[in-house]
Each structure stands twice: as structure tokens, then as C-alpha cells.
Design an enzyme around this catalytic site. Structure first.
Site, PDB file in Angstrom:
ATOM      1  N   SER A   1       0.845  -1.194   0.000  1.00 58.80           N
ATOM      2  CA  SER A   1       0.000   0.000   0.000  1.00 58.80           C
ATOM      3  C   SER A   1       0.875   1.237   0.000  1.00 58.80           C
ATOM      4  O   SER A   1       1.953   1.253   0.607  1.00 58.80           O
ATOM      5  CB  SER A   1      -0.899   0.024   1.241  1.00 58.80           C
ATOM      6  OG  SER A   1      -1.551   1.274   1.370  1.00 58.80           O
TER       7      SER A   1
ATOM      8  N   TYR B   1      -2.303  -0.454  10.482  1.00 58.35           N
ATOM      9  CA  TYR B   1      -2.377  -0.843   9.068  1.00 58.35           C
ATOM     10  C   TYR B   1      -1.120  -0.406   8.319  1.00 58.35           C
ATOM     11  O   TYR B   1      -0.507  -1.202   7.595  1.00 58.35           O
ATOM     12  CB  TYR B   1      -3.615  -0.229   8.425  1.00 58.35           C
ATOM     13  CG  TYR B   1      -3.724  -0.520   6.947  1.00 58.35           C
ATOM     14  CD1 TYR B   1      -4.207  -1.737   6.499  1.00 58.35           C
ATOM     15  CD2 TYR B   1      -3.330   0.425   6.000  1.00 58.35           C
ATOM     16  CE1 TYR B   1      -4.297  -2.013   5.133  1.00 58.35           C
ATOM     17  CE2 TYR B   1      -3.421   0.165   4.649  1.00 58.35           C
ATOM     18  CZ  TYR B   1      -3.906  -1.060   4.212  1.00 58.35           C
ATOM     19  OH  TYR B   1      -3.975  -1.331   2.863  1.00 58.35           O
TER      20      TYR B   1
END
Length: 295
Positions: free
Chosen positions: A190, A204
Site C-alpha cells: 500500500s 495498518y
């Protein structure tokens, strides 16, 4: 004065006319050849992508929907046989199998919880059994849990770290004995691994940043075996988990340079490129596909 022939044309006119006719014929021939070459190139462009990864055996984790589904379909388009894993979406996984088979490729869906080490290893071994080997591993599976770190439960922290980071390490560990020279390990991370523009994404982002070190370290380990290891970092991609018309859509778009969301096919294009012969000299690389989100 020039002598005229019986038709009344001068010798000079006859020569000029013949030359003009020959030039016209040559121009027509060149145009025809150019058109044929263009048609051939067009046909090559249509055929080549389906042959680029012909016969390759691919495992894509977490691929019943979203980015993973786009990656699996792209591999099938390029001639690869594909195994996907899924957790709960059995109907979507079955639909993916049919979609891949419709492209003339072998397809298998394996139910596997990526938070379970035994299930991760089993999915790799079953892939090898069903396809007769493994050439490309795509660590795509991922989950999200957001919230202030002070309020996150241990279960949520473990879930994010186990699925997003540990499963990539375990799947790769299980795959390495089966990969031959020219093999590929490609992980989907990501853009939030390198930029955290909002609060409540700490765990995250931490799980995704771990994939940077994982990719670079494993690339060093597997380089002598001619196995490449690379990372693709998506930005905002239109999926059911992060829809382009969702609550976070406008803030996310404003942080990009292109002011829009991407599609799963945008990430699939980067992943299949890294799996292709054209990327044989790339390893330990990070390819960020984020519309300038991290620019």
C-alpha cells in the site's frame, strides 16, 4: 524541335508519363506494404499479451474480489494458469474460476484463512499439486482495521499483522522450494506504507511498511537463484472495500495528482509486468501505482 509520335505526344511527354505511372505504382505498393505491416503489428499486439506468460503457474492470495480478482484475470489473459485463495466469498471465488476457465486457462479456488499459518502453507502445497508446480507467487491478501492505537484490541492488531505481513512471509517460505530460476514473488502492499496522511491508520500502515523490508531482504536472499522479489504499492483503487463513491473518496482523490481513483486493472498491469520477461532485471524494487498520492 521534338518529333511527335503518331499519337501526337512528344518523346519527352511519353517518358514523363511513364515515370509518373511508375512512381504512382511504387507509392501504392509502399502504402499497401505499410498497411499490411500495420495490420500485422496490430495482430501481434493482440496475440502477444496472451502468450507472454503462457503455461506459467500462478498463485494469487485473496483473489475472489477486488484487486486480487483483477490480478488473477490479467494473468489468465496472458496465458497463465491461476490458483486463487479466498476466506468466505465462496460464490465469488467460484465465479472467478469460471471466468478464468472461460479464457482457456486452468483455475482452482482454495479456501484458506491467511491468518492461519497451516492454511497458508497448505494453499501453496495444494497449488503445486493441482497445477504441477509453481512459477509465480502473488502475495495480495490484506485486511484493514482502523482506529486510534490506544483503543485497538490485541485481536485486531494481531489480525492485521498476521494477514498483511506474516502471511506474505509464510507463503513465500512455502513457495521457495518450488520456484525455479526465473521464478517470481510479487507482493501487493500500500502507498500508506510510506505516507500516513490521516490518523487512525497506524497499525495498518505499520503492517504494510513491513513489506518494504521483507521485499528487499528476500530479494537479496533469492537473487543467486535467479528468483526476483518485488513490491507493488497501490494508491486509492475502486473496490468494494474502498469504493470511489465512498466516504473517503473525496479526501483520497484530493491527495492524488490525477484527482481520481484507479481500477484493479491498473494494479494488475504492474503485477503482470513484474512477472514478465521484460522485468527480469528488476528485484528488490518498489513500484508505486497511486496517481501521485505519495508524490
Amino acid at each position: 524541335m521534338s518529333k511527335k509520335n503518331p499519337s501526337g505526344m512528344t518523346r519527352r511527354n511519353v517518358i514523363y508519363g511513364a515515370a509518373t505511372g511508375m512512381a504512382a505504382m511504387a507509392a501504392a505498393s509502399i502504402a499497401t506494404s505499410a498497411h499490411a505491416a500495420t495490420q500485422a503489428a496490430s495482430q501481434d499486439a493482440k496475440v502477444a499479451p496472451t502468450q507472454e506468460l503462457a503455461g506459467k503457474r500462478v498463485l494469487v492470495t485473496g483473489a475472489s474480489r477486488g484487486i486480487g480478482a483483477g490480478i488473477a484475470l490479467a494473468f489468465a489473459d496472458k496465458g497463465a494458469d491461476v490458483v486463487i485463495t479466498y476466506l468466505r466469498s465462496a460464490d465469488k471465488a467460484a465465479a472467478m474460476v469460471k471466468a478464468i476457465e472461460a479464457k482457456g486457462r486452468r483455475a482452482v479456488a482454495i479456501q484458506a484463512d491467511s491468518a492461519d499459518p497451516a492454511a497458508v502453507r497448505r494453499s501453496v502445497e495444494e497449488t503445486v499439486q493441482r497445477l504441477g508446480g509453481l512459477d509465480i507467487l502473488v502475495n495480495n491478501v490484506g485486511i484493514s482495521r482502523s482506529g486510534p492505537l490506544a483503543q485497538m484490541s490485541l485481536d485486531d492488531i494481531d489480525a492485521v499483522l498476521h494477514v498483511n505481513a506474516r502471511s506474505a512471509a509464510l507463503a513465500s517460505q512455502a513457495a521457495i522450494p518450488h520456484l525455479k530460476p526465473g521464478g517470481r514473488i510479487i507482493t501487493v502492499g500500500s502507498c500508506l506504507a510510506e505516507r500516513v496522511p490521516y490518523p487512525n491508520l497506524t497499525v495498518y500502515s505499520m503492517s504494510k511498511s513491513a513489506l518494504l523490508a521483507f521485499t528487499r531482504g528476500l530479494a537479496r536472499e533469492l537473487g543467486p537463484q535467479d528468483i526476483t522479489v518485488n513490491l507493488v504499492q497501490p494508491g486509492p483503487i475502486d473496490t468494494d472495500q474502498n469504493p470511489a463513491n465512498g466516504d473517503w473518496a473525496e479526501p483520497n482523490k484530493r491527495l492524488t495528482s490525477l484527482n481520481r481513483y484507479g481500477k484493479p486493472s491498473d494494479i494488475a498491469a504492474a503485477v503482470t509486468f513484474l512477472a514478465s520477461p521484460a522485468a527480469q532485471f528488476m528485484t528488490g524494487s518498489v513500484v508505486t501505482v497511486d496517481a501521485g498520492f505519495n508524490a
